[in-house]
Design a protein around this motif. Structure first.
Motif, PDB file in Angstrom:
ATOM      1  N   ASP B  10      16.573 -24.401 -31.287  1.00 26.89           N
ATOM      2  CA  ASP B  10      16.978 -24.631 -29.899  1.00 26.89           C
ATOM      3  C   ASP B  10      17.174 -23.279 -29.212  1.00 26.89           C
ATOM      4  O   ASP B  10      17.651 -22.326 -29.832  1.00 26.89           O
ATOM      5  CB  ASP B  10      18.294 -25.426 -29.876  1.00 26.89           C
ATOM      6  N   GLY B  11      16.776 -23.197 -27.960  1.00 29.87           N
ATOM      7  CA  GLY B  11      16.929 -21.940 -27.225  1.00 29.87           C
ATOM      8  C   GLY B  11      15.607 -21.257 -26.958  1.00 29.87           C
ATOM      9  O   GLY B  11      15.553 -20.200 -26.333  1.00 29.87           O
ATOM     10  N   ILE B  12      14.511 -21.870 -27.456  1.00 35.47           N
ATOM     11  CA  ILE B  12      13.188 -21.279 -27.266  1.00 35.47           C
ATOM     12  C   ILE B  12      12.324 -22.215 -26.412  1.00 35.47           C
ATOM     13  O   ILE B  12      12.237 -23.410 -26.688  1.00 35.47           O
ATOM     14  CB  ILE B  12      12.484 -21.032 -28.621  1.00 35.47           C
ATOM     15  N   GLU B  13      11.720 -21.656 -25.368  1.00 32.89           N
ATOM     16  CA  GLU B  13      10.791 -22.426 -24.537  1.00 32.89           C
ATOM     17  C   GLU B  13       9.377 -21.916 -24.795  1.00 32.89           C
ATOM     18  O   GLU B  13       9.170 -20.719 -24.991  1.00 32.89           O
ATOM     19  CB  GLU B  13      11.106 -22.222 -23.043  1.00 32.89           C
ATOM     20  N   PHE B  14       8.412 -22.814 -24.734  1.00 30.91           N
ATOM     21  CA  PHE B  14       7.006 -22.417 -24.899  1.00 30.91           C
ATOM     22  C   PHE B  14       6.271 -22.567 -23.567  1.00 30.91           C
ATOM     23  O   PHE B  14       6.293 -23.642 -22.973  1.00 30.91           O
ATOM     24  CB  PHE B  14       6.325 -23.275 -25.972  1.00 30.91           C
ATOM     25  N   TYR B  15       5.653 -21.488 -23.145  1.00 32.54           N
ATOM     26  CA  TYR B  15       4.917 -21.529 -21.869  1.00 32.54           C
ATOM     27  C   TYR B  15       3.404 -21.498 -22.052  1.00 32.54           C
ATOM     28  O   TYR B  15       2.670 -21.545 -21.081  1.00 32.54           O
ATOM     29  CB  TYR B  15       5.322 -20.336 -20.991  1.00 32.54           C
ATOM     30  N   GLY B  16       2.956 -21.340 -23.282  1.00 28.59           N
ATOM     31  CA  GLY B  16       1.501 -21.328 -23.497  1.00 28.59           C
ATOM     32  C   GLY B  16       1.097 -20.380 -24.599  1.00 28.59           C
ATOM     33  O   GLY B  16       1.940 -19.779 -25.269  1.00 28.59           O
ATOM     34  N   VAL B  31      12.713 -16.777 -25.653  1.00 31.74           N
ATOM     35  CA  VAL B  31      14.115 -17.074 -25.958  1.00 31.74           C
ATOM     36  C   VAL B  31      14.879 -17.050 -24.641  1.00 31.74           C
ATOM     37  O   VAL B  31      14.962 -16.010 -23.978  1.00 31.74           O
ATOM     38  CB  VAL B  31      14.688 -16.043 -26.952  1.00 31.74           C
ATOM     39  N   VAL B  32      15.403 -18.218 -24.261  1.00 35.56           N
ATOM     40  CA  VAL B  32      16.020 -18.321 -22.943  1.00 35.56           C
ATOM     41  C   VAL B  32      17.536 -18.563 -23.007  1.00 35.56           C
ATOM     42  O   VAL B  32      18.221 -18.540 -21.992  1.00 35.56           O
ATOM     43  CB  VAL B  32      15.353 -19.439 -22.101  1.00 35.56           C
ATOM     44  N   ARG B  33      18.054 -18.853 -24.191  1.00 31.91           N
ATOM     45  CA  ARG B  33      19.508 -18.995 -24.375  1.00 31.91           C
ATOM     46  C   ARG B  33      19.825 -18.735 -25.852  1.00 31.91           C
ATOM     47  O   ARG B  33      18.908 -18.488 -26.632  1.00 31.91           O
ATOM     48  CB  ARG B  33      19.991 -20.384 -23.933  1.00 31.91           C
ATOM     49  N   ASP B  34      21.115 -18.820 -26.222  1.00 28.29           N
ATOM     50  CA  ASP B  34      21.483 -18.608 -27.629  1.00 28.29           C
ATOM     51  C   ASP B  34      20.654 -19.515 -28.537  1.00 28.29           C
ATOM     52  O   ASP B  34      20.475 -20.703 -28.213  1.00 28.29           O
ATOM     53  CB  ASP B  34      22.969 -18.947 -27.847  1.00 28.29           C
ATOM     54  N   ILE B  35      20.180 -18.973 -29.639  1.00 26.51           N
ATOM     55  CA  ILE B  35      19.343 -19.794 -30.522  1.00 26.51           C
ATOM     56  C   ILE B  35      20.175 -20.405 -31.648  1.00 26.51           C
ATOM     57  O   ILE B  35      21.117 -19.790 -32.147  1.00 26.51           O
ATOM     58  CB  ILE B  35      18.155 -18.997 -31.099  1.00 26.51           C
ATOM     59  N   ARG B  36      19.793 -21.619 -32.042  1.00 26.22           N
ATOM     60  CA  ARG B  36      20.411 -22.266 -33.205  1.00 26.22           C
ATOM     61  C   ARG B  36      19.382 -23.218 -33.808  1.00 26.22           C
ATOM     62  O   ARG B  36      18.504 -23.733 -33.098  1.00 26.22           O
ATOM     63  CB  ARG B  36      21.695 -23.007 -32.836  1.00 26.22           C
ATOM     64  N   ARG B  37      19.480 -23.403 -35.118  1.00 25.85           N
ATOM     65  CA  ARG B  37      18.508 -24.256 -35.790  1.00 25.85           C
ATOM     66  C   ARG B  37      18.741 -25.715 -35.432  1.00 25.85           C
ATOM     67  O   ARG B  37      19.869 -26.204 -35.542  1.00 25.85           O
ATOM     68  CB  ARG B  37      18.625 -24.050 -37.311  1.00 25.85           C
ATOM     69  N   LYS B  38      17.684 -26.394 -34.997  1.00 26.29           N
ATOM     70  CA  LYS B  38      17.798 -27.826 -34.675  1.00 26.29           C
ATOM     71  C   LYS B  38      17.590 -28.671 -35.916  1.00 26.29           C
ATOM     72  O   LYS B  38      18.203 -29.698 -36.098  1.00 26.29           O
ATOM     73  CB  LYS B  38      16.701 -28.230 -33.665  1.00 26.29           C
ATOM     74  N   GLU B  39      16.658 -28.223 -36.758  1.00 20.69           N
ATOM     75  CA  GLU B  39      16.337 -28.953 -37.985  1.00 20.69           C
ATOM     76  C   GLU B  39      15.767 -27.955 -38.992  1.00 20.69           C
ATOM     77  O   GLU B  39      15.284 -26.891 -38.602  1.00 20.69           O
ATOM     78  CB  GLU B  39      15.327 -30.067 -37.709  1.00 20.69           C
ATOM     79  N   PRO B  40      15.811 -28.291 -40.286  1.00 18.19           N
ATOM     80  CA  PRO B  40      15.289 -27.359 -41.302  1.00 18.19           C
ATOM     81  C   PRO B  40      13.801 -27.102 -41.113  1.00 18.19           C
ATOM     82  O   PRO B  40      13.083 -27.949 -40.587  1.00 18.19           O
ATOM     83  CB  PRO B  40      15.545 -28.087 -42.621  1.00 18.19           C
TER      84      PRO B  40
END
Lengths: 300, 280
Positions: B10-16, B31-40
């Protein structure tokens, strides 16, 4: 007092559709004609998108895999025999040219040549006006990013300057040339570029902290020097027109309109024009973001 | 190797897509905000392997420096902070994999390869590399860690930091920089292994080196067994201890066809087998 103008140079990111077409061409499932037709369509779109940009290098170099390859393929005595090499401090790679001599152009850079496994050329696709050729500057970008074998650095640079004159003097129909330097000048001797500065309207994009020293003693100067914002004053002592790298080609964050407006104040302090441009060519960004950056430049 | 973990954070956006080389592209995140793992990232994969008949398992995981370098940073104050945030997440992932490994009852040491192709991209940032790699390996003394680096302009800046990194060995790319042409058997592309050997002499815990590099993953030419063998022999002569030499391709073979990839691996294995019989 000069005007604020805009400059778009170098390789522009391929659209998804063009990327897929190239992939199919590589696998042999579509022919060269289809690739050419796709490029023609893409080029039309591209011109439409940047119609308000004052100077655009032969857009959009969609068929360039990297900034060295087309000229390496086109020049007698240069091959792509070197290793796959990291391009500067990026996550992009290029096949290092091996330079054993710098002969003549092997084919017309404005023709539909097909060479090695490269996508079909031409290297340049001229317009009637408002465009410039894009060339990796010989002293640093081309020669230092290549591997020399049996030829001195000086001879390689001189040879490339001749090649560039052939490129510019062919069917280009333009005096505009953007010379792109990917590495900072140190004590490098720029006198070899003097004839290019004399005969053409050269926009020179330089890297790193700008120094006036390499330009001292030159008989001619580039038409425009593109530098960092902090170096505008120093560059304006060397060159009448100055370009400023106001947009970041290595970040998806979009520049605010306020920052762009401040450039108008900067331009008012200069005797020549101020070109607003990017700090690198836009191929390092996703296509959608690159288009937005062009829109910001257009809005100036 | 980038998008798989990045899309689970979480915290990563993909633009292409952005270009890697030629007409090869990858989806580079911002990376647009603090990152944290959403799933393994790899737990399912490891579980599958443990349930299969695979005898030896090494889990690859993309390293923190590469994750940072291959992302656009629109949020963290500097590159060190972003690399350390990735390191935190990767440490969590490896710890979970290690727990699963221990529960499986496997007797051998759990091997993890941290893939860091970007490691030496910015020579001035080697402190970030060392800090973030060591953060990844924290609290995992039972795991064997190797570090994969490729397409470096200068491996010596990596070798200089060997004493500081909690890494057991290195899997590197060398074939790409070694000429294939007949008459070029001097193996010049492998010459800086000598520097590896020099640095390794200075540490009490010896590191292994995977000479990477017995097959170039960016050309379709399949290296002959004899050439691969010569390269391995050269590495052994430089490192001076066959136990410290491992053999691997330069990098992942994803860019080749399956047929070419298979043949490259087959020749590599044939060369290793032939040599092993001679040495042992």
């Amino acid at each position: 007092m000069g005007q604020v103008r805009s400059l778009l140079y170098g390789i522009f990111p391929r659209s998804e559709q063009l990327r897929l077409t190239y992939g199919r061409w590589e696998r042999g499932s579509v022919g060269t004609d289809e690739v050419k037709e796709r490029i023609r369509e893409e080029k039309e779109k591209f011109y439409g998108m940047c119609r308000n940009i004052d100077l655009v290098t032969d857009p959009p170099l969609f068929n360039w895999h990297d900034i060295l390859r087309p000229l390496a393929l086109a020049t007698d005595g240069i091959t792509l025999g070197g290793p796959l090499t990291r391009y500067l401090e990026t996550n992009t790679f290029y096949r290092e040219p091996l330079v054993s001599k710098v002969g003549k152009l092997r084919f017309d850079p404005y023709s539909d040549a097909e060479v090695e496994e490269n996508p079909p050329m031409p290297i340049y696709m001229p317009r009637d006006s408002g465009w410039a050729t894009f060339l990796p500057s010989p002293p640093l970008t081309f020669v230092k990013l290549s591997r020399l074998h049996g030829i001195s650095e000086g001879d390689a640079v001189k040879g490339l300057v001749d090649i560039y004159r052939q490129v510019q003097g062919g069917k280009s129909g333009t005096k505009n040339m953007v010379l792109f330097e990917a590495l900072p000048y140190g004590k490098d001797d720029l006198t070899v570029l003097d004839p290019l500065f004399r005969d053409y309207k050269v926009t020179l994009v330089v890297q790193g902290r700008f120094s006036e020293k390499p330009f001292q003693g030159l008989h001619n100067r580039p038409d425009t020097l593109v530098v960092d914002l902090s170096d505008i004053e120093a560059a304006s002592r060397v060159c009448r027109n100055v370009g400023v790298k106001a947009l970041d080609a290595h970040n998806t964050r979009l520049e605010g309109k306020d920052a762009m407006r401040n450039l108008e104040d900067t331009a008012s302090t200069l005797s020549g024009d101020l070109y607003v441009t990017t700090n690198d060519y836009l191929d390092f960004l996703p296509r959608g973001i690159a288009e937005k950056k062009v829109a910001i430049m257009e809005a100036i | 190797m980038y998008e798989h973990p990045a899309s689970r954070i979480d915290g990563i956006e993909f633009y292409g897509l952005v270009r890697s080389f030629d007409n090869r592209y990858y989806r580079k995140g911002s990376v647009v905000r603090d990152i944290r793992r959403k799933e393994p990232f790899h737990i399912d994969e490891l579980r599958f392997l443990l349930d299969s008949a695979v005898e030896r398992i090494k889990m690859p995981i993309t390293g923190p420096y590469t994750m940072m370098d291959w992302s656009f940073n629109e949020h963290y104050s500097d590159r060190h902070s972003l690399a350390m945030a990735y390191a935190e997440i990767i440490n969590q992932e490896i710890k979970e994999m290690y727990e699963l490994w221990k529960r499986s009852g496997r007797k051998e040491r759990f091997e993890v390869q941290i893939d860091e192709p970007a490691t030496t991209t910015h020579p001035s940032e080697m402190d970030i590399v060392v800090d973030s790699i060591n953060r990844c390996t924290e609290g995992l003394s039972g795991v064997e860690f190797s570090l994969h680096v490729c397409y470096s302009k200068d491996y010596r800046i990596l070798y200089d930091r060997i004493p500081e990194m909690n890494i057991d060995g290195y899997n590197l790319e060398y074939a790409n920089r070694d000429p294939l042409a007949p008459g070029s058997e001097r193996l010049g592309g492998y010459s800086d292994l000598k520097y590896f050997a020099q640095v390794n002499e200075t540490v009490s815990k010896k590191r292994f080196v995977g000479i990477g590099g017995v097959t170039d993953v960016h050309i379709d030419t399949v290296e002959p067994v004899d050439l691969i063998r010569k390269r391995i022999e050269y590495a052994i002569s430089v490192v001076d201890d066959p136990r410290l030499v491992k053999v691997n391709p330069d990098c992942g073979l994803r860019t080749r066809s399956r047929e070419v990839g298979f043949q490259k691996l087959k020749n590599m294995v044939d060369a290793v087998r032939a040599l092993r019989e001679e040495i042992l």
